[in-house]
Design a protein around this motif. Structure first.
Motif, short mmCIF file in Angstrom:
data_model
loop_
_atom_site.label_atom_id
_atom_site.label_comp_id
_atom_site.label_asym_id
_atom_site.label_seq_id
_atom_site.Cartn_x
_atom_site.Cartn_y
_atom_site.Cartn_z
N GLU A 209 -7.14 -12.99 -3.60
CA GLU A 209 -6.16 -12.07 -4.18
C GLU A 209 -5.38 -12.69 -5.34
O GLU A 209 -4.63 -12.00 -6.04
CB GLU A 209 -5.18 -11.57 -3.12
CG GLU A 209 -4.33 -12.63 -2.46
CD GLU A 209 -4.94 -13.19 -1.18
OE1 GLU A 209 -4.19 -13.70 -0.33
OE2 GLU A 209 -6.19 -13.10 -1.03
N GLN B 56 9.30 1.65 -8.67
CA GLN B 56 9.48 0.21 -8.58
C GLN B 56 10.90 -0.20 -8.99
O GLN B 56 11.49 -1.12 -8.42
CB GLN B 56 8.47 -0.50 -9.47
CG GLN B 56 8.55 -2.02 -9.43
CD GLN B 56 8.20 -2.62 -8.08
OE1 GLN B 56 7.05 -2.88 -7.79
NE2 GLN B 56 9.21 -2.85 -7.23
N LYS C 265 5.43 -11.81 -2.67
CA LYS C 265 4.24 -11.06 -2.26
C LYS C 265 4.14 -9.78 -3.08
O LYS C 265 5.01 -8.92 -3.02
CB LYS C 265 4.30 -10.74 -0.77
CG LYS C 265 3.04 -10.06 -0.26
CD LYS C 265 3.13 -9.81 1.24
CE LYS C 265 1.87 -9.12 1.76
NZ LYS C 265 1.96 -8.85 3.22
N ASP D 91 1.60 -6.45 -4.13
CA ASP D 91 0.51 -5.63 -3.62
C ASP D 91 -0.38 -5.23 -4.80
O ASP D 91 -0.07 -4.28 -5.53
CB ASP D 91 1.07 -4.40 -2.91
CG ASP D 91 0.00 -3.61 -2.17
OD1 ASP D 91 -1.21 -3.80 -2.48
OD2 ASP D 91 0.35 -2.79 -1.30
N ARG D 92 -1.47 -5.96 -4.99
CA ARG D 92 -2.35 -5.69 -6.14
C ARG D 92 -2.97 -4.30 -6.06
O ARG D 92 -3.23 -3.68 -7.10
CB ARG D 92 -3.45 -6.75 -6.23
CG ARG D 92 -2.95 -8.10 -6.65
CD ARG D 92 -4.08 -9.09 -6.91
NE ARG D 92 -4.72 -8.89 -8.20
CZ ARG D 92 -5.43 -9.83 -8.82
NH1 ARG D 92 -5.57 -11.02 -8.27
NH2 ARG D 92 -5.99 -9.60 -9.99
N LYS D 93 -3.19 -3.81 -4.86
CA LYS D 93 -3.80 -2.49 -4.71
C LYS D 93 -2.84 -1.37 -5.10
O LYS D 93 -3.26 -0.24 -5.30
CB LYS D 93 -4.29 -2.30 -3.28
CG LYS D 93 -5.43 -3.25 -2.92
CD LYS D 93 -5.91 -3.04 -1.49
CE LYS D 93 -7.05 -4.00 -1.15
NZ LYS D 93 -7.50 -3.85 0.25
N ARG D 94 -1.56 -1.69 -5.19
CA ARG D 94 -0.55 -0.71 -5.60
C ARG D 94 0.05 -1.11 -6.95
O ARG D 94 1.24 -0.99 -7.18
CB ARG D 94 0.57 -0.59 -4.55
CG ARG D 94 0.10 -0.05 -3.21
CD ARG D 94 1.22 -0.14 -2.18
NE ARG D 94 2.38 0.66 -2.53
CZ ARG D 94 3.57 0.55 -1.95
NH1 ARG D 94 3.76 -0.38 -1.00
NH2 ARG D 94 4.58 1.31 -2.31
N ASN E 219 0.50 -4.02 -8.31
CA ASN E 219 1.41 -5.18 -8.19
C ASN E 219 2.81 -4.77 -7.74
O ASN E 219 3.82 -5.33 -8.19
CB ASN E 219 1.46 -5.96 -9.50
CG ASN E 219 0.10 -6.47 -9.92
OD1 ASN E 219 -0.57 -7.17 -9.16
ND2 ASN E 219 -0.35 -6.08 -11.10
N VAL F 98 6.12 -4.45 -5.51
CA VAL F 98 6.90 -5.36 -4.67
C VAL F 98 7.96 -4.55 -3.95
O VAL F 98 8.75 -3.84 -4.59
CB VAL F 98 7.54 -6.49 -5.49
CG1 VAL F 98 8.47 -7.33 -4.63
CG2 VAL F 98 6.46 -7.38 -6.12
N GLU F 99 7.99 -4.67 -2.63
CA GLU F 99 9.00 -3.97 -1.84
C GLU F 99 10.37 -4.61 -2.03
O GLU F 99 10.49 -5.81 -2.29
CB GLU F 99 8.62 -4.02 -0.35
CG GLU F 99 7.26 -3.41 -0.01
CD GLU F 99 7.30 -1.90 0.06
OE1 GLU F 99 8.42 -1.33 -0.06
OE2 GLU F 99 6.23 -1.28 0.22
N GLU G 79 11.07 -7.68 0.11
CA GLU G 79 10.37 -8.89 -0.32
C GLU G 79 11.06 -9.52 -1.53
O GLU G 79 11.22 -10.74 -1.60
CB GLU G 79 8.91 -8.56 -0.64
CG GLU G 79 8.11 -9.69 -1.25
CD GLU G 79 7.98 -10.91 -0.36
OE1 GLU G 79 7.52 -11.96 -0.86
OE2 GLU G 79 8.34 -10.85 0.84
#
Length: 489
Positions: free
Chosen positions: A182, A291, A417, A419-422, A424, A426-427, A430
């Motif tokens: 990833e 985001q 962390k 999320d590349r599937k979303r 990139n 970031v919550e 996080e």
């Protein structure tokens, strides 16, 4: 007796600011190194968008006024490829269409050519240099880690028959810690993509150059640079010599010495030392509204002072969807992007800046204690130069590999962390955790701050007299002077 003409370095940069300015600044160092006299001849391609053209012309105008021996040769325009499937393929193909014009420019030189210095995307033009009997050097504006990966990519292509995200375990590149799939760079994650095919080809052509100039330092990235020098990147095929001459930075202040301080600097002047986390995501970094909401929640909850450069989406009329990926953000409309009441609730503790900001001056300011960054290499080097730890938030290009290296190899960053599937994403929780780690009293952040401070000294010592990068620069200058030759007709 006529004086021997001064040899010239002929540069072919890609038009993006991170590539163009890094190459020019590096070759200006060669101009000023030791007692070897050189001039620079910059081959100027017309970029494929009007916005990029305007920016390149601004750089050319500034360099023309520098007083250094820099000449400019504008190459004839070419028609951009209309069927490119991706950004990296487009850039490589568009540059390659200039090969006949580069050949004509070189062949018409009336002075010795020390080398044709090629952007990494132009590495197939080593053939043009070879045809004319001229040395060729590839300039790598990214990390030694990315260089090691690109040299090794043709080997990986044969050894790894599945997509990288289907690899069981990690991807192994000589000189680097094992890389989780990833964190592989964006251009190589889809092996069916023409972008990937081009990157394999580009890395293979690096091996045919006379040498490689790298904007890094031996002590900054000892693992990948040693692996390349020891021949471990391509078994049975020695790599060209690598000259790590970095960090190369344009370290002059953004401040107009005759005017008042920038508003961001004035705000920082009122903050305690090392108390502010700086969030900035490069010349092409911007976020969708969802985001932005997560970032605001994280900043409110973490409780730390912040300076956040927030940009809006590219305007359709100014390059959105540009084939070379050079979409530039617009100035942000804070009333539209930020949740209601956020600015009021954070007044005095945070500043949201909606347009260009003087990043170099901000990173140099004593009030800044940490940097949340997209992880572009130029931004990373500026951060390390000032000893600032980072929380890397990669968005595109090779930035995921940069983030992996900063956390797992250099140790100058705390992990974040994404999320590349979303895209990139970031919550909030996080980002809150990462900022607290970066700026707080925890062991993870403390270690990153200690390592970043060490790297500050490493960077500065490398470029000083007697440093490793200064020694590499002298070796490079000598090699260029010895290789200078009139091109064959």
């Amino acid at each position: 007796m006529a004086a021997t003409p001064t040899p010239t370095l002929v540069l072919l940069p890609e038009w993006g600011a991170g590539h163009l300015m890094s190459m020019i600044e590096s070759c200006k160092r060669i101009l000023l190194a030791g007692d070897r006299a050189f001039s620079i001849t910059l081959l100027v391609m017309r970029p494929p968008t009007a916005e990029a053209t305007s920016q390149v012309e601004a750089h050319v105008h500034r360099e023309a006024a520098s007083g250094l021996d820099i000449r400019f040769h504008r190459l004839p325009a070419v028609e951009p490829p209309a069927d490119a499937a991706g950004v990296e393929e487009f850039i490589a193909r568009y540059i390659q269409l200039h090969a006949p014009h580069v050949r004509d420019a070189l062949a018409g030189m009336s002075c010795p050519v020390a080398a044709l210095v090629l952007d990494m995307f132009a590495s197939p033009m080593v053939d043009v240099a070879r045809e004319l009997g001229v040395p060729s050097y590839v300039f790598v504006s990214s990390t030694g880690a990315m260089l090691a990966l690109m040299l090794h990519l043709p080997v990986l292509h044969e050894a790894v028959t599945v997509e990288f995200d289907e690899v069981e375990g990690e991807v192994h590149v000589p000189g680097l810690p094992p890389i989780p799939p990833e964190w592989m760079p964006c251009p190589v994650v889809d092996k069916k993509s023409p972008n990937y095919t081009w990157f394999v080809r580009l890395g293979d052509r690096f091996m045919d150059a006379t040498g490689i100039i790298a904007n890094t330092a031996d002590e900054l990235e000892p693992g990948p640079l040693a692996a390349i020098a020891e021949g471990r990147s391509v078994p049975g095929r020695p790599a060209p010599p690598v000259y790590p001459i970095g960090p190369v930075l344009s370290l002059g202040s953004n401040k107009d010495s005759t005017g008042p301080p920038h508003e961001c600097i004035s705000w920082l002047d009122a903050q305690p030392p090392a108390s502010v986390v700086f969030l900035c995501f490069g010349s092409m970094g911007w976020f969708e509204a969802a985001q932005v909401v997560e970032i605001t929640a994280a900043l409110e909850r973490c409780g730390h002072r912040f300076l956040w450069v927030l940009r809006g989406p590219p305007a359709a009329e100014s390059g959105a969807g540009a084939p070379d990926g050079s979409e530039h953000p617009t100035d942000a409309n804070l009333d539209e992007l930020l949740p209601e009441g956020f600015l009021e609730r954070t007044q005095g503790k945070g500043l949201v800046w909606p347009t260009w900001a003087p990043q170099k001056d901000i990173l140099a300011h004593p009030a800044v204690g940490g940097f949340v960054t997209h992880g572009g290499w130029n931004s990373v080097l500026e951060s390390l130069w000032h000893g600032l730890p980072m929380a890397p938030w990669p968005l595109y290009a090779e930035q995921h590999l940069n983030a992996f290296e900063l956390v797992n190899d250099m140790g100058v960053a705390v992990p974040l962390k994404v999320d590349r599937k979303r895209d990139n994403f970031v919550e909030a929780a996080e980002l809150e955790r990462a900022v607290k780690s970066l700026m707080g009293a925890g062991e993870e952040g403390r270690k990153a701050r200690v390592k970043a401070a060490e790297m500050r000294n490493v960077c500065r010592e490398a470029v000083q007299e007697g440093g490793s990068s200064e020694a590499a620069l002298i070796r490079l200058s000598q090699a260029l002077h010895q290789g200078a030759v009139l091109p064959k007709m």
